[in-house]
Design a protein around this motif. Structure first.
Motif, PDB file in Angstrom:
ATOM      1  N   LYS A  59      37.218  42.141  44.937  1.00 38.54           N
ATOM      2  CA  LYS A  59      35.901  41.730  44.450  1.00 38.54           C
ATOM      3  C   LYS A  59      35.220  40.727  45.371  1.00 38.54           C
ATOM      4  CE  LYS A  59      36.797  37.913  41.168  1.00 38.54           C
ATOM      5  NZ  LYS A  59      38.267  37.689  41.225  1.00 38.54           N
ATOM      6  N   SER A  60      36.001  40.051  46.220  1.00 40.01           N
ATOM      7  CA  SER A  60      35.378  39.057  47.098  1.00 40.01           C
ATOM      8  C   SER A  60      34.581  39.723  48.213  1.00 40.01           C
ATOM      9  CB  SER A  60      36.434  38.112  47.674  1.00 40.01           C
ATOM     10  OG  SER A  60      37.279  38.790  48.592  1.00 40.01           O
ATOM     11  N   ASP A  99      44.242  43.494  45.163  1.00 40.16           N
ATOM     12  CA  ASP A  99      44.021  43.081  43.785  1.00 40.16           C
ATOM     13  C   ASP A  99      42.692  43.689  43.359  1.00 40.16           C
ATOM     14  OD1 ASP A  99      43.730  41.359  41.408  1.00 40.16           O
ATOM     15  OD2 ASP A  99      42.393  40.164  42.648  1.00 40.16           O
ATOM     16  N   VAL A 152      39.912  44.614  40.026  1.00 40.25           N
ATOM     17  CA  VAL A 152      39.558  44.177  38.673  1.00 40.25           C
ATOM     18  C   VAL A 152      38.712  45.205  37.923  1.00 40.25           C
ATOM     19  CG1 VAL A 152      39.725  41.709  39.205  1.00 40.25           C
ATOM     20  CG2 VAL A 152      37.542  42.876  39.520  1.00 40.25           C
ATOM     21  N   HIS A 167      51.807  36.284  35.793  1.00 39.73           N
ATOM     22  CA  HIS A 167      50.648  36.167  36.669  1.00 39.73           C
ATOM     23  C   HIS A 167      49.860  34.905  36.338  1.00 39.73           C
ATOM     24  CE1 HIS A 167      46.278  37.458  37.603  1.00 39.73           C
ATOM     25  NE2 HIS A 167      46.849  37.224  38.760  1.00 39.73           N
ATOM     26  N   HIS A 186      46.172  32.756  37.691  1.00 36.54           N
ATOM     27  CA  HIS A 186      45.025  32.597  38.603  1.00 36.54           C
ATOM     28  C   HIS A 186      44.184  31.498  37.982  1.00 36.54           C
ATOM     29  CE1 HIS A 186      41.749  33.367  41.357  1.00 36.54           C
ATOM     30  NE2 HIS A 186      40.923  33.528  40.349  1.00 36.54           N
ATOM     31  N   SER A 216      38.670  29.086  41.237  1.00 32.75           N
ATOM     32  CA  SER A 216      38.289  29.358  42.609  1.00 32.75           C
ATOM     33  C   SER A 216      36.963  28.680  42.940  1.00 32.75           C
ATOM     34  CB  SER A 216      38.160  30.866  42.782  1.00 32.75           C
ATOM     35  OG  SER A 216      37.707  31.177  44.057  1.00 32.75           O
ATOM     36  N   GLY A 235      48.161  34.322  42.113  1.00 32.09           N
ATOM     37  CA  GLY A 235      46.713  34.473  42.112  1.00 32.09           C
ATOM     38  C   GLY A 235      46.063  34.065  43.426  1.00 32.09           C
ATOM     39  N   GLY A 236      44.758  33.799  43.344  1.00 32.53           N
ATOM     40  CA  GLY A 236      43.993  33.413  44.536  1.00 32.53           C
ATOM     41  C   GLY A 236      43.341  32.069  44.328  1.00 32.53           C
ATOM     42  N   GLY A 237      42.138  31.932  44.875  1.00 30.07           N
ATOM     43  CA  GLY A 237      41.398  30.683  44.688  1.00 30.07           C
ATOM     44  C   GLY A 237      41.567  29.694  45.820  1.00 30.07           C
ATOM     45  N   PHE A 238      42.321  30.066  46.859  1.00 28.01           N
ATOM     46  CA  PHE A 238      42.545  29.156  47.983  1.00 28.01           C
ATOM     47  C   PHE A 238      41.207  28.885  48.678  1.00 28.01           C
ATOM     48  CE2 PHE A 238      46.153  31.928  47.175  1.00 28.01           C
ATOM     49  CZ  PHE A 238      47.115  30.983  46.820  1.00 28.01           C
ATOM     50  N   GLU A 277      47.019  36.490  45.766  1.00 30.66           N
ATOM     51  CA  GLU A 277      45.766  37.262  45.691  1.00 30.66           C
ATOM     52  C   GLU A 277      44.587  36.527  46.329  1.00 30.66           C
ATOM     53  OE1 GLU A 277      46.539  39.551  41.446  1.00 30.66           O
ATOM     54  OE2 GLU A 277      45.535  37.610  41.404  1.00 30.66           O
ATOM     55  N   PRO A 278      44.646  36.264  47.627  1.00 28.98           N
ATOM     56  CA  PRO A 278      43.536  35.548  48.254  1.00 28.98           C
ATOM     57  C   PRO A 278      42.328  36.463  48.459  1.00 28.98           C
ATOM     58  CG  PRO A 278      45.074  36.233  49.937  1.00 28.98           C
ATOM     59  CD  PRO A 278      45.671  36.668  48.615  1.00 28.98           C
ATOM     60  N   GLY A 279      41.152  35.953  48.270  1.00 27.50           N
ATOM     61  CA  GLY A 279      39.935  36.689  48.590  1.00 27.50           C
ATOM     62  C   GLY A 279      39.089  35.822  49.500  1.00 27.50           C
ATOM     63  N   ARG A 280      38.527  34.808  48.877  1.00 23.92           N
ATOM     64  CA  ARG A 280      37.629  33.874  49.552  1.00 23.92           C
ATOM     65  C   ARG A 280      38.215  33.281  50.841  1.00 23.92           C
ATOM     66  NH1 ARG A 280      34.027  30.979  46.816  1.00 23.92           N
ATOM     67  NH2 ARG A 280      35.020  31.475  44.840  1.00 23.92           N
ATOM     68  N   TYR A 284      32.001  37.079  48.112  1.00 19.58           N
ATOM     69  CA  TYR A 284      31.073  36.987  46.973  1.00 19.58           C
ATOM     70  C   TYR A 284      29.616  36.939  47.444  1.00 19.58           C
ATOM     71  CZ  TYR A 284      35.563  36.004  44.944  1.00 19.58           C
ATOM     72  OH  TYR A 284      36.872  36.097  44.602  1.00 19.58           O
TER      73      TYR A 284
HETATM   74  C1  LIG Z   1      38.800  36.588  41.792  1.00 24.86           C
HETATM   75  C2  LIG Z   1      40.259  36.659  41.695  1.00 24.86           C
HETATM   76  C3  LIG Z   1      41.053  36.383  42.819  1.00 24.86           C
HETATM   77  C4  LIG Z   1      40.502  35.944  44.147  1.00 24.86           C
HETATM   78  O1  LIG Z   1      39.964  34.662  44.144  1.00 24.86           O
HETATM   79  P1  LIG Z   1      39.515  34.008  45.518  1.00 24.86           P
HETATM   80  O2  LIG Z   1      38.896  32.727  45.159  1.00 24.86           O
HETATM   81  O3  LIG Z   1      38.540  34.906  46.147  1.00 24.86           O
HETATM   82  O4  LIG Z   1      40.738  33.811  46.342  1.00 24.86           O
HETATM   83  C5  LIG Z   1      42.417  36.526  42.682  1.00 24.86           C
HETATM   84  N1  LIG Z   1      42.978  36.911  41.518  1.00 24.86           N
HETATM   85  C6  LIG Z   1      42.243  37.173  40.428  1.00 24.86           C
HETATM   86  C7  LIG Z   1      42.921  37.617  39.177  1.00 24.86           C
HETATM   87  C8  LIG Z   1      40.860  37.059  40.483  1.00 24.86           C
HETATM   88  O5  LIG Z   1      40.133  37.306  39.394  1.00 24.86           O
END
Ligand SMILES: *Cc1c(COP(=O)(O)O)cnc(C)c1O
Length: 438
Positions: free
Chosen positions: A60-61, A79, A81, A205, A207, A210, A245-248, A281-284, A392
């Motif tokens: 999704k990122s 990952d 959604v 799990h 998360h 972020s 999860g992600g949010g790094f 689960e890194p995105g950002r 995003y």
């Molecule tokens: C959005 C999301 C992420 C990714 O978050 P980032 O801030 O982009 O790293 C990882 N896991 C889950 C479940 C999410 O909803």
């Protein structure tokens, strides 16, 4: 940090002059750096390498197929959604077993689709993992899997009740959010649902939100999850995996986000020797600084005390400023004054700059990209880079005001590749139907 740097007064992406890119592909335009994407991915994986983790890039990122393919080839899992994101992962040939399907509101059709992907050898569920957020969802997945004669592998998303100190809209690990299951209830849910033969309850799990620019909330939540895993194992549940999860963090405003190695340094010791498969689960942190939004100044004007640059990009291209009050550094890509920013930070105020807002053409007062910025002189036609827009950005774009979505270009050294063409007016109405009249 990334491969968007000024050289001889002009912003380049890797070895490419961004003026030429704007000329060739038009604006507004998303530009990504291949080298930055790979660099971030590799650093992330290497930081956690002691744990031999499964790194699931968060689609999704940043969801362009070319970028997903690039990351897959570098060894990424995914990952997802939604069913749409699952489709993207399959489209680029991701191994279904490597996919984690998250999201608070999976529909029956999405669950069925995720269970139906043919997988080699065993008759297990098709996506690797369902990250499950409620008892009702768990019950529903069990039922659908039973009907299909499948077995779904489950990680229960727990809510560790920690405060990641990020924006209210992106806080997910506190008790008062819609995400996850209260940690105290997890043991009861495991004992109740372990009777369902169509479920393989095998993971926990997390998360928490972020971006989370401090490491302590991760340490806290992982510690709580590990305690829970001990409890669950003691009652006979075979827990194989933990997904943290992600949010790094990423670099937006000069306030330093910790590098992946700093997160890993504190988290790896907690997770070593636990006989757990570790998922991340890194995105950002992979994509944000690997992309910019290129926009052109259509007009400038003053109104009251304020100076405005009216750009050809808007909330339709980049929603984050309006949605979260997010900060994106902005600067002309070839300032006529020659004034180059020494770094990209929030409070930058150089002499020879004036205070401006960069706004878009959309009919909303909330339509802005940057507020109260000290920028060098900008005139009609100048090109401006909105930095740190790789995550995003395009994935949150919309058609509001019937605006065509922008093109996306991936730069590799001196070579640009169009990875999404600019939409046309035909694209805008392609799905619509006018009922036949007498
Ligand atoms: C959005 C999301 C992420 C990714 O978050 P980032 O801030 O982009 O790293 C990882 N896991 C889950 C479940 C999410 O909803």
């Amino acid at each position: 940090m990334d491969y968007f740097q000024y050289q001889d007064g002009v912003l380049r992406c890797e070895e490419t002059d961004l003026r030429e890119i704007a000329e060739k592909f038009g604006t507004p335009l998303y530009v990504y750096s291949r080298r930055t994407l790979l660099d971030h991915f590799n650093r992330f994986r290497d930081a956690f390498s002691k744990l031999n983790p499964t790194v699931c890039f968060s689609i999704k990122s940043c969801s362009n197929l070319a970028i997903l393919k690039l990351l897959r080839d570098a060894g990424s899992s995914f990952d997802v959604v939604s069913g749409g994101e699952l489709q993207r992962a399959l489209e680029i040939g991701a191994d279904p077993a490597s996919i984690a399907f998250a999201g608070v509101g999976k529909t029956d059709a999405e669950i069925a689709h995720a269970l139906n992907i043919p997988r080699t050898a065993n008759n297990a569920a098709s996506v690797g993992w369902f990250n499950v957020e409620s008892e009702a969802e768990l019950d529903n997945i069990a039922t659908i899997a039973e009907q299909k004669g499948k077995r779904a592998t489950i990680a229960l998303r727990i809510n560790p009740d920690v405060d990641p100190k990020t924006h209210e809209y992106t806080t997910t690990g506190k008790r008062e959010t819609k995400f996850g299951i209260d940690i105290e209830r997890a043991p009861r849910i495991f004992s109740e649902f372990s009777k369902r033969k169509s479920l393989d309850l095998a993971g926990i799990h997390l998360h928490i939100g972020s971006p989370v620019n401090t490491i302590e909330p991760y340490v806290q939540s992982v510690s709580r999850a590990l305690k829970l895993i001990d409890t669950l194992r003691a009652s006979g549940h075979a827990i194989r995996a933990i997904n943290i999860g992600g949010g790094f963090g990423a670099h937006y405003d000069g306030g330093e986000a910790p590098p992946a190695s700093a997160y890993a340094q504190q988290l790896a010791p907690l997770l070593t020797g636990k006989n757990l498969q570790v998922h991340l689960e890194p995105g950002r942190s992979i994509a944000a600084n690997a992309g910019i939004l290129l926009t052109k100044a259509l007009y400038t004007k003053s109104s009251g005390q304020k100076n405005y640059i009216i750009a050809d990009a808007a909330i339709t291209e980049l929603l984050r400023p309006a949605l979260y009050g997010a900060f994106h550094f902005a600067w002309p890509i070839a300032p006529t004054s020659g004034l180059i920013p020494p770094d990209r930070r929030k409070d930058l105020k150089l002499s020879g700059t004036t205070l401006v807002d960069i706004v878009g053409p959309v009919c909303e007062s909330g339509d802005f990209l940057a507020k109260d910025r000290w920028l060098p002189p900008v005139t009609r036609g100048d090109l401006i880079a909105i930095f740190s827009a790789g995550a995003y950005g395009m994935s949150m774009s919309s058609h509001y005001n019937s605006r065509c979505k922008p093109a996306e270009v991936l730069i590799d050294g001196a070579t640009p590749t169009l990875i999404r063409r600019r939409e046309t007016y035909e694209d805008l109405v392609a799905a619509e139907r006018i009922p036949l009249q007498e």
